[in-house]
Write a protein that holds these residues in place. Structure first.
Motif, mmCIF file in Angstrom:
data_model
loop_
_atom_site.group_PDB
_atom_site.id
_atom_site.type_symbol
_atom_site.label_atom_id
_atom_site.label_comp_id
_atom_site.label_asym_id
_atom_site.label_seq_id
_atom_site.Cartn_x
_atom_site.Cartn_y
_atom_site.Cartn_z
ATOM 1 N N GLN A 79 -7.178 -10.956 94.464
ATOM 2 C CA GLN A 79 -7.093 -11.970 95.358
ATOM 3 C C GLN A 79 -5.847 -12.548 95.522
ATOM 4 O OE1 GLN A 79 -9.044 -15.873 93.750
ATOM 5 N NE2 GLN A 79 -9.792 -16.093 95.905
ATOM 6 N N ASP A 80 -4.764 -12.693 94.589
ATOM 7 C CA ASP A 80 -3.547 -13.159 94.616
ATOM 8 C C ASP A 80 -2.804 -12.256 95.675
ATOM 9 O OD1 ASP A 80 -4.043 -15.348 93.475
ATOM 10 O OD2 ASP A 80 -3.026 -14.777 91.520
ATOM 11 N N PHE A 81 -2.933 -10.967 95.243
ATOM 12 C CA PHE A 81 -2.340 -10.034 96.231
ATOM 13 C C PHE A 81 -2.877 -10.011 97.536
ATOM 14 C CE2 PHE A 81 -2.476 -5.795 98.448
ATOM 15 C CZ PHE A 81 -1.090 -5.405 98.231
ATOM 16 N N ALA A 82 -4.114 -10.107 97.944
ATOM 17 C CA ALA A 82 -4.472 -10.341 99.141
ATOM 18 C C ALA A 82 -4.091 -11.480 99.955
ATOM 19 C CB ALA A 82 -6.286 -10.426 99.233
ATOM 20 N N ILE A 83 -4.020 -12.427 99.367
ATOM 21 C CA ILE A 83 -3.515 -13.751 99.950
ATOM 22 C C ILE A 83 -2.215 -13.436 100.484
ATOM 23 C CG2 ILE A 83 -2.843 -16.164 99.479
ATOM 24 C CD1 ILE A 83 -5.198 -16.607 97.598
ATOM 25 N N GLU A 84 -1.072 -12.810 99.617
ATOM 26 C CA GLU A 84 0.183 -12.849 99.838
ATOM 27 C C GLU A 84 0.598 -11.926 100.860
ATOM 28 O OE1 GLU A 84 3.613 -13.843 100.039
ATOM 29 O OE2 GLU A 84 2.497 -14.893 98.357
ATOM 30 N N VAL A 85 -0.188 -10.629 101.000
ATOM 31 C CA VAL A 85 -0.157 -9.651 102.044
ATOM 32 C C VAL A 85 -0.231 -10.307 103.274
ATOM 33 C CG1 VAL A 85 -0.141 -7.699 100.486
ATOM 34 C CG2 VAL A 85 -2.044 -8.314 101.611
ATOM 35 N N TRP A 233 8.560 -8.723 101.841
ATOM 36 C CA TRP A 233 8.159 -7.742 101.271
ATOM 37 C C TRP A 233 8.050 -8.149 99.384
ATOM 38 C CZ3 TRP A 233 5.331 -4.056 103.180
ATOM 39 C CH2 TRP A 233 5.733 -3.692 104.293
ATOM 40 N N ASP A 234 9.186 -9.086 99.098
ATOM 41 C CA ASP A 234 9.259 -9.233 97.699
ATOM 42 C C ASP A 234 8.076 -9.640 97.007
ATOM 43 O OD1 ASP A 234 10.925 -9.934 95.384
ATOM 44 O OD2 ASP A 234 10.521 -12.008 95.885
ATOM 45 N N LYS A 235 7.259 -10.523 97.661
ATOM 46 C CA LYS A 235 6.251 -11.427 96.956
ATOM 47 C C LYS A 235 5.111 -10.431 97.058
ATOM 48 C CE LYS A 235 7.474 -16.274 97.805
ATOM 49 N NZ LYS A 235 7.076 -17.326 98.480
ATOM 50 N N CYS A 236 5.090 -9.529 98.186
ATOM 51 C CA CYS A 236 3.876 -8.341 98.261
ATOM 52 C C CYS A 236 4.169 -7.457 97.046
ATOM 53 C CB CYS A 236 4.001 -7.439 99.252
ATOM 54 S SG CYS A 236 3.639 -8.550 100.771
ATOM 55 N N PHE A 237 5.258 -6.942 96.946
ATOM 56 C CA PHE A 237 5.514 -6.168 95.396
ATOM 57 C C PHE A 237 5.130 -6.915 94.191
ATOM 58 C CE2 PHE A 237 7.372 -3.558 98.503
ATOM 59 C CZ PHE A 237 7.557 -2.207 97.989
ATOM 60 N N ALA A 238 5.683 -8.425 94.344
ATOM 61 C CA ALA A 238 5.599 -9.066 92.785
ATOM 62 C C ALA A 238 3.903 -9.231 92.550
ATOM 63 C CB ALA A 238 6.147 -10.144 92.958
ATOM 64 N N LYS A 239 3.360 -9.596 93.713
ATOM 65 C CA LYS A 239 1.805 -9.766 93.727
ATOM 66 C C LYS A 239 1.076 -8.513 93.003
ATOM 67 C CE LYS A 239 1.691 -14.162 93.915
ATOM 68 N NZ LYS A 239 1.369 -15.081 92.802
ATOM 69 N N GLY A 241 2.209 -6.676 90.760
ATOM 70 C CA GLY A 241 2.692 -6.323 89.561
ATOM 71 C C GLY A 241 3.741 -5.611 89.418
ATOM 72 N N ILE A 242 4.329 -5.299 90.542
ATOM 73 C CA ILE A 242 5.628 -4.136 90.461
ATOM 74 C C ILE A 242 6.742 -4.947 91.338
ATOM 75 C CG2 ILE A 242 4.453 -2.126 89.752
ATOM 76 C CD1 ILE A 242 4.079 -1.537 92.754
ATOM 77 N N PRO A 243 7.337 -5.874 90.751
ATOM 78 C CA PRO A 243 8.365 -6.573 91.544
ATOM 79 C C PRO A 243 9.434 -5.716 91.871
ATOM 80 C CG PRO A 243 8.479 -7.292 89.133
ATOM 81 C CD PRO A 243 7.228 -6.545 89.506
ATOM 82 N N LEU A 244 10.160 -5.995 93.153
ATOM 83 C CA LEU A 244 11.233 -5.265 93.536
ATOM 84 C C LEU A 244 12.429 -5.403 92.456
ATOM 85 C CD1 LEU A 244 11.534 -6.195 97.140
ATOM 86 C CD2 LEU A 244 11.031 -3.995 96.454
ATOM 87 N N PHE A 245 13.253 -4.249 92.314
ATOM 88 C CA PHE A 245 14.497 -4.081 91.410
ATOM 89 C C PHE A 245 15.395 -3.518 92.166
ATOM 90 C CE2 PHE A 245 15.375 -2.498 86.715
ATOM 91 C CZ PHE A 245 16.852 -3.079 86.860
ATOM 92 N N LEU A 246 16.560 -4.203 92.539
ATOM 93 C CA LEU A 246 17.625 -3.613 93.490
ATOM 94 C C LEU A 246 18.845 -3.726 92.928
ATOM 95 C CD1 LEU A 246 16.456 -5.530 96.778
ATOM 96 C CD2 LEU A 246 15.648 -3.337 96.021
ATOM 97 N N PRO A 247 19.057 -2.776 91.878
ATOM 98 C CA PRO A 247 20.352 -2.632 91.113
ATOM 99 C C PRO A 247 21.572 -2.501 91.707
ATOM 100 C CG PRO A 247 19.082 -0.739 90.710
ATOM 101 C CD PRO A 247 18.224 -1.514 91.710
ATOM 102 N N VAL A 248 21.826 -1.906 92.889
ATOM 103 C CA VAL A 248 22.982 -1.851 93.671
ATOM 104 C C VAL A 248 23.069 -2.583 94.762
ATOM 105 C CG1 VAL A 248 23.544 0.490 92.831
ATOM 106 C CG2 VAL A 248 22.030 0.378 94.560
ATOM 107 N N SER A 249 22.087 -3.578 94.905
ATOM 108 C CA SER A 249 22.391 -4.383 96.347
ATOM 109 C C SER A 249 23.530 -5.369 96.013
ATOM 110 C CB SER A 249 20.856 -5.430 96.002
ATOM 111 O OG SER A 249 21.158 -6.088 95.097
ATOM 112 N N GLY A 250 24.047 -5.541 95.145
ATOM 113 C CA GLY A 250 25.644 -6.181 95.103
ATOM 114 C C GLY A 250 26.724 -5.223 94.793
#
Length: 429
Positions: A79-85, A233-239, A241-250
């Motif tokens: 349900q939470d994923f459906a709401i977020e997307v 996109w961030d909340k879609c991935f988080a909901k 259960g696989i949140p975004l991980f961007l190690p070289v974004s900085g």
């Protein structure tokens, strides 16, 4: 658009049924070209075991630009994923139901969308040692392409030899569209998402560098956390259960090259996807830019004759005709190599905005990007990145965030420098 799937052992088929207004239209630069996508997991895994939230996320990443008003997904999700997307997409989305249990990784592993290129390898080096690499094996399906897999294949084998788990996942997602290419930039992570359910994946990582995330290689800085791209996109991935991980974004492209140069991967990762390993093609924009960066890092000289040869490469000439040039901060940093011979190099540097700044900050890490690292990984990430790069000072952070090339692009000095460069280019035989 309607989406359904079929799992045959380790093979997943996603099937799409378009609405009438989603068919090919001549005036569109990009159109949907096929209505089925195939993805192959390792033989010992079942495609039917991919969590249904992950399957829906893969579906959206595959057809997002082609949906007009409604996307009907014929399986159940949480349900939470459906709401977020639904909140994140501009079109309506329906599901068979929202009774699926959410995906939860227990003490899991990050999954990296691993290309084998320099930026992707730098991301891996900044991640935990238990990171799982997922390489998206892109077929050509008989279409004319310059893509050469030999460099990526070498890097995959070298990565395995370093003790990492590497999965090569066949997926023809690029062939859903015409011309061939990823439907959205995060589609490159489909392989990583697909293996998450089988490997207890707890996040999805990308080698997205600072020039892409914060637009520091473009006209004006953007706060990526506040961007539509991240918010979409961030909340879609988080909901899921696989949140975004961007190690070289900085980390600038200068920084990712520095990281790899100072690691065991030096000489075993290459960004060019055209040349037959171990040779790069030396006939593309990426080869040109990465070579100049490496030369400066290694304090290696660049003669005028060599630069003139690069100026004759068709793709390089095309990219340098842009105003501003893509990644021109990186290019300017590289051309400030004290061992670059005067000549066309000088003319090129003077037409870049970076000629007016020191640019030493490109060799450092941008601390606000720590926001793009999952909380569970922050401590180890900080320890690791500090082994490779210094942090930007407060003044360098402010300089980064004040980036705006528009005054330079409108300045008489800049236009004169551009004219002189173009005159120099026209004099090359």
């Amino acid at each position: 658009m309607k989406a359904s799937f079929e799992a045959q052992g380790n093979v997943l088929f996603l099937k799409f049924e378009q609405d009438q207004d989603e068919y090919f239209q001549e005036e569109h630069r990009i159109n949907m070209d096929r209505t089925m996508m195939e993805l192959r997991l390792p033989k010992e895994w079942s495609a039917g075991d991919i969590h249904k939230d992950h399957l829906a996320l893969i579906t959206i990443l595959s057809i997002h630009p082609f949906v007009s008003k409604l996307l009907e997904i014929d399986w159940s999700v949480s349900q939470d994923f459906a709401i977020e997307v639904q909140n994140s997409c501009s079109y309506n989305i329906t599901f068979a139901s929202t009774s699926e249990a959410p995906y939860v990784a227990e003490k899991g592993h990050p999954c990296l969308a691993f290309s084998g290129g320099v930026d992707s390898t730098a991301a891996l080096l900044l991640m935990p040692k238990n990171t799982l690499c997922a390489w998206l094996d892109r077929p050509d399906l008989g279409k004319r392409t310059l893509y050469n897999k030999t460099a990526a294949k070498h890097t995959m084998e070298f990565t395995r030899a370093q003790g990492y788990s590497v999965h090569e996942i066949y997926c023809d997602v690029e062939h859903l569209r015409s011309p061939v290419g990823f439907p959205v930039d995060l589609s490159s992570g489909i392989a990583a998402i697909a293996i998450a359910s089988h490997t207890n994946g707890n996040s999805i990582a990308y080698g997205m560098i600072m020039e892409a995330a914060y637009r520091t290689g473009h006209t004006k800085y953007r706060n990526y956390i506040e961007s539509n791209h991240f918010k979409s996109w961030d909340k879609c991935f988080a909901k899921a259960g696989i949140p975004l991980f961007l190690p070289v974004s900085g980390v600038s492209e200068v920084g990712t090259s520095t990281i790899v140069k100072n690691s065991v991967f030096d000489g075993n990762a290459r960004s060019c996807i055209r040349g037959d390993w171990p040779e790069q093609c030396d006939n593309c924009w990426k080869c040109f830019r990465k070579t100049l960066v490496d030369y400066r890092i290694m304090n290696k000289p660049i003669g005028n004759e060599e630069m003139e040869m690069w100026m004759k490469v068709r793709e390089v000439k095309f990219k340098l005709s842009a105003w501003p040039v893509s990644h021109e901060n990186v290019l300017a940093w590289a051309l400030k190599n004290p061992k670059v011979s005067e000549g066309i190099s000088t003319l090129l540097l003077e037409r870049l905005e970076g000629s007016q700044r020191d640019l030493h900050l490109l060799s450092k890490w941008y601390p606000p990007a720590l926001e793009l690292i999952p909380d569970s990984e922050k401590e180890l990430f900080l320890q690791t990145i500090r082994e490779y790069l210094h942090e930007m000072s407060q003044s360098e952070i402010l300089e980064t965030e004040a980036l705006d090339l528009r005054p330079w692009l409108e300045a008489e000095k800049a236009h004169l420098a551009r004219e002189l460069f173009e005159k120099g280019m026209s004099n090359l035989v």
